[in-house]
Scaffold this motif. Structure first.
Motif, PDB file in Angstrom:
ATOM      1  N   LEU A  79      -0.020  -4.015   7.299  1.00  0.00           N
ATOM      2  CA  LEU A  79      -0.770  -4.476   6.128  1.00  0.00           C
ATOM      3  C   LEU A  79      -1.908  -5.407   6.544  1.00  0.00           C
ATOM      4  CD1 LEU A  79       2.129  -5.084   3.587  1.00  0.00           C
ATOM      5  CD2 LEU A  79       0.276  -3.406   3.370  1.00  0.00           C
ATOM      6  N   ARG A  80      -1.655  -6.244   7.528  1.00  0.00           N
ATOM      7  CA  ARG A  80      -2.687  -7.155   8.022  1.00  0.00           C
ATOM      8  C   ARG A  80      -3.844  -6.364   8.651  1.00  0.00           C
ATOM      9  NH1 ARG A  80       0.849 -10.432   9.652  1.00  0.00           N
ATOM     10  NH2 ARG A  80       1.184  -9.498  11.684  1.00  0.00           N
ATOM     11  N   VAL A  81      -3.519  -5.362   9.465  1.00  0.00           N
ATOM     12  CA  VAL A  81      -4.551  -4.534  10.098  1.00  0.00           C
ATOM     13  C   VAL A  81      -5.341  -3.777   9.034  1.00  0.00           C
ATOM     14  CG1 VAL A  81      -4.944  -2.545  11.616  1.00  0.00           C
ATOM     15  CG2 VAL A  81      -3.332  -4.337  12.288  1.00  0.00           C
ATOM     16  N   GLU A 117     -19.572  -3.340   6.327  1.00  0.00           N
ATOM     17  CA  GLU A 117     -20.482  -2.342   6.901  1.00  0.00           C
ATOM     18  C   GLU A 117     -21.133  -1.455   5.848  1.00  0.00           C
ATOM     19  OE1 GLU A 117     -21.491  -1.808  10.135  1.00  0.00           O
ATOM     20  OE2 GLU A 117     -20.543  -3.748  10.511  1.00  0.00           O
ATOM     21  N   HIS A 118     -20.564  -1.405   4.647  1.00  0.00           N
ATOM     22  CA  HIS A 118     -21.064  -0.511   3.594  1.00  0.00           C
ATOM     23  C   HIS A 118     -21.580  -1.294   2.387  1.00  0.00           C
ATOM     24  CE1 HIS A 118     -18.564   2.168   6.065  1.00  0.00           C
ATOM     25  NE2 HIS A 118     -19.452   3.080   5.726  1.00  0.00           N
ATOM     26  N   ASN A 119     -22.189  -2.447   2.646  1.00  0.00           N
ATOM     27  CA  ASN A 119     -22.835  -3.259   1.606  1.00  0.00           C
ATOM     28  C   ASN A 119     -21.923  -3.572   0.423  1.00  0.00           C
ATOM     29  OD1 ASN A 119     -25.303  -3.377   3.031  1.00  0.00           O
ATOM     30  ND2 ASN A 119     -25.802  -1.317   2.302  1.00  0.00           N
ATOM     31  N   GLY A 120     -20.674  -3.860   0.698  1.00  0.00           N
ATOM     32  CA  GLY A 120     -19.735  -4.271  -0.334  1.00  0.00           C
ATOM     33  C   GLY A 120     -19.037  -3.131  -1.053  1.00  0.00           C
ATOM     34  N   ALA A 121     -19.392  -1.906  -0.724  1.00  0.00           N
ATOM     35  CA  ALA A 121     -18.761  -0.754  -1.373  1.00  0.00           C
ATOM     36  C   ALA A 121     -17.349  -0.548  -0.837  1.00  0.00           C
ATOM     37  CB  ALA A 121     -19.589   0.500  -1.136  1.00  0.00           C
ATOM     38  N   SER A 122     -16.433  -0.255  -1.734  1.00  0.00           N
ATOM     39  CA  SER A 122     -15.053   0.024  -1.344  1.00  0.00           C
ATOM     40  C   SER A 122     -14.894   1.497  -1.006  1.00  0.00           C
ATOM     41  CB  SER A 122     -14.093  -0.339  -2.484  1.00  0.00           C
ATOM     42  OG  SER A 122     -14.130  -1.710  -2.731  1.00  0.00           O
ATOM     43  N   PRO A 123     -14.012   1.814  -0.074  1.00  0.00           N
ATOM     44  CA  PRO A 123     -13.766   3.231   0.224  1.00  0.00           C
ATOM     45  C   PRO A 123     -12.988   3.882  -0.921  1.00  0.00           C
ATOM     46  CG  PRO A 123     -12.264   1.857   1.474  1.00  0.00           C
ATOM     47  CD  PRO A 123     -13.217   0.935   0.765  1.00  0.00           C
ATOM     48  N   ASP A 124     -13.095   5.198  -1.027  1.00  0.00           N
ATOM     49  CA  ASP A 124     -12.321   5.887  -2.066  1.00  0.00           C
ATOM     50  C   ASP A 124     -10.841   5.863  -1.681  1.00  0.00           C
ATOM     51  OD1 ASP A 124     -11.688   8.226  -0.381  1.00  0.00           O
ATOM     52  OD2 ASP A 124     -13.812   8.709  -0.622  1.00  0.00           O
ATOM     53  N   GLN A 125      -9.990   6.159  -2.651  1.00  0.00           N
ATOM     54  CA  GLN A 125      -8.540   6.051  -2.435  1.00  0.00           C
ATOM     55  C   GLN A 125      -8.045   6.984  -1.333  1.00  0.00           C
ATOM     56  OE1 GLN A 125      -6.691   3.586  -3.859  1.00  0.00           O
ATOM     57  NE2 GLN A 125      -5.194   4.240  -2.347  1.00  0.00           N
ATOM     58  N   GLN A 170       0.882  -1.160   0.000  1.00  0.00           N
ATOM     59  CA  GLN A 170       0.000   0.000   0.000  1.00  0.00           C
ATOM     60  C   GLN A 170       0.917   1.207   0.000  1.00  0.00           C
ATOM     61  OE1 GLN A 170      -1.233   2.806   1.552  1.00  0.00           O
ATOM     62  NE2 GLN A 170      -2.988   2.819   0.174  1.00  0.00           N
ATOM     63  N   PRO A 171       0.940   1.976  -1.105  1.00  0.00           N
ATOM     64  CA  PRO A 171       1.913   3.065  -1.266  1.00  0.00           C
ATOM     65  C   PRO A 171       1.954   4.072  -0.117  1.00  0.00           C
ATOM     66  CG  PRO A 171       0.781   2.648  -3.336  1.00  0.00           C
ATOM     67  CD  PRO A 171       0.091   1.817  -2.293  1.00  0.00           C
ATOM     68  N   SER A 172       0.815   4.505   0.403  1.00  0.00           N
ATOM     69  CA  SER A 172       0.824   5.487   1.503  1.00  0.00           C
ATOM     70  C   SER A 172       1.446   4.902   2.762  1.00  0.00           C
ATOM     71  CB  SER A 172      -0.595   5.948   1.814  1.00  0.00           C
ATOM     72  OG  SER A 172      -1.123   6.649   0.726  1.00  0.00           O
ATOM     73  N   LEU A 173       1.109   3.667   3.043  1.00  0.00           N
ATOM     74  CA  LEU A 173       1.673   2.989   4.207  1.00  0.00           C
ATOM     75  C   LEU A 173       3.179   2.837   4.047  1.00  0.00           C
ATOM     76  CD1 LEU A 173       1.189   1.402   6.885  1.00  0.00           C
ATOM     77  CD2 LEU A 173       1.020  -0.622   5.459  1.00  0.00           C
ATOM     78  N   ASP A 174       3.591   2.377   2.874  1.00  0.00           N
ATOM     79  CA  ASP A 174       5.024   2.175   2.640  1.00  0.00           C
ATOM     80  C   ASP A 174       5.804   3.478   2.724  1.00  0.00           C
ATOM     81  OD1 ASP A 174       4.831  -0.576   2.384  1.00  0.00           O
ATOM     82  OD2 ASP A 174       4.545  -0.498   0.217  1.00  0.00           O
ATOM     83  N   SER A 175       5.264   4.556   2.156  1.00  0.00           N
ATOM     84  CA  SER A 175       6.006   5.828   2.208  1.00  0.00           C
ATOM     85  C   SER A 175       6.090   6.347   3.643  1.00  0.00           C
ATOM     86  CB  SER A 175       5.374   6.872   1.286  1.00  0.00           C
ATOM     87  OG  SER A 175       4.116   7.258   1.755  1.00  0.00           O
ATOM     88  N   THR A 176       5.028   6.140   4.421  1.00  0.00           N
ATOM     89  CA  THR A 176       5.056   6.573   5.826  1.00  0.00           C
ATOM     90  C   THR A 176       6.048   5.744   6.629  1.00  0.00           C
ATOM     91  OG1 THR A 176       2.747   7.281   5.689  1.00  0.00           O
ATOM     92  CG2 THR A 176       3.657   6.904   7.887  1.00  0.00           C
ATOM     93  N   LEU A 177       5.994   4.431   6.456  1.00  0.00           N
ATOM     94  CA  LEU A 177       6.903   3.557   7.210  1.00  0.00           C
ATOM     95  C   LEU A 177       8.363   3.726   6.799  1.00  0.00           C
ATOM     96  CD1 LEU A 177       4.938   0.211   7.555  1.00  0.00           C
ATOM     97  CD2 LEU A 177       5.389   1.922   9.301  1.00  0.00           C
TER      98      LEU A 177
END
Length: 106
Positions: free
Chosen positions: A75-77, A88-96, A49-56
């Motif tokens: 990444l697991r969390v 919780e959102h009926n299968g909808a993915s969150p925005d980027q 996950q690019p944001s996670l990797d850049s932060t870490l």
């Protein structure tokens, strides 16, 4: 004879515990017992996950040999957070932007 009774009792207690655990956690074995819940096949495991990797990466030196295990934990969390978000959102993915915020918060 005494030992076989103890083994039998322990086996029965283990079976009762296993049934209770499965009822409390229907995804324990990766299969949903409720038709309204997704099964393990609906679970997407994140490996990056690019944001996670850049932060870490900013803390790589401080984390030292713990960097890879900590990154894997994050990444697991995040994987579980996204899974439950969709649930919780009926299968909808969150925005980027929301995914990036979740990754940085972890």
């Amino acid at each position: 004879m005494f030992n076989s009774r103890i083994i039998g009792l322990c086996s029965a207690l283990l079976a009762v515990f296993a049934v209770w655990m499965y009822q409390e956690n229907p995804m324990l074995l990766g299969v949903s017992v409720d038709k309204n819940l997704p099964s393990g096949g609906d679970f997407t495991i994140l490996t990056q996950q690019p944001s996670l990797d850049s932060t870490l990466n900013r803390f790589k030196d401080e984390l030292g040999s713990d960097y890879v295990p900590y990154r894997n934990h994050c990444l697991r969390v995040l994987t579980f957070a996204l899974f439950y978000y969709k649930l919780e959102h009926n299968g909808a993915s969150p925005d980027q932007a929301s995914v990036n915020l979740m990754a940085m918060a972890i």
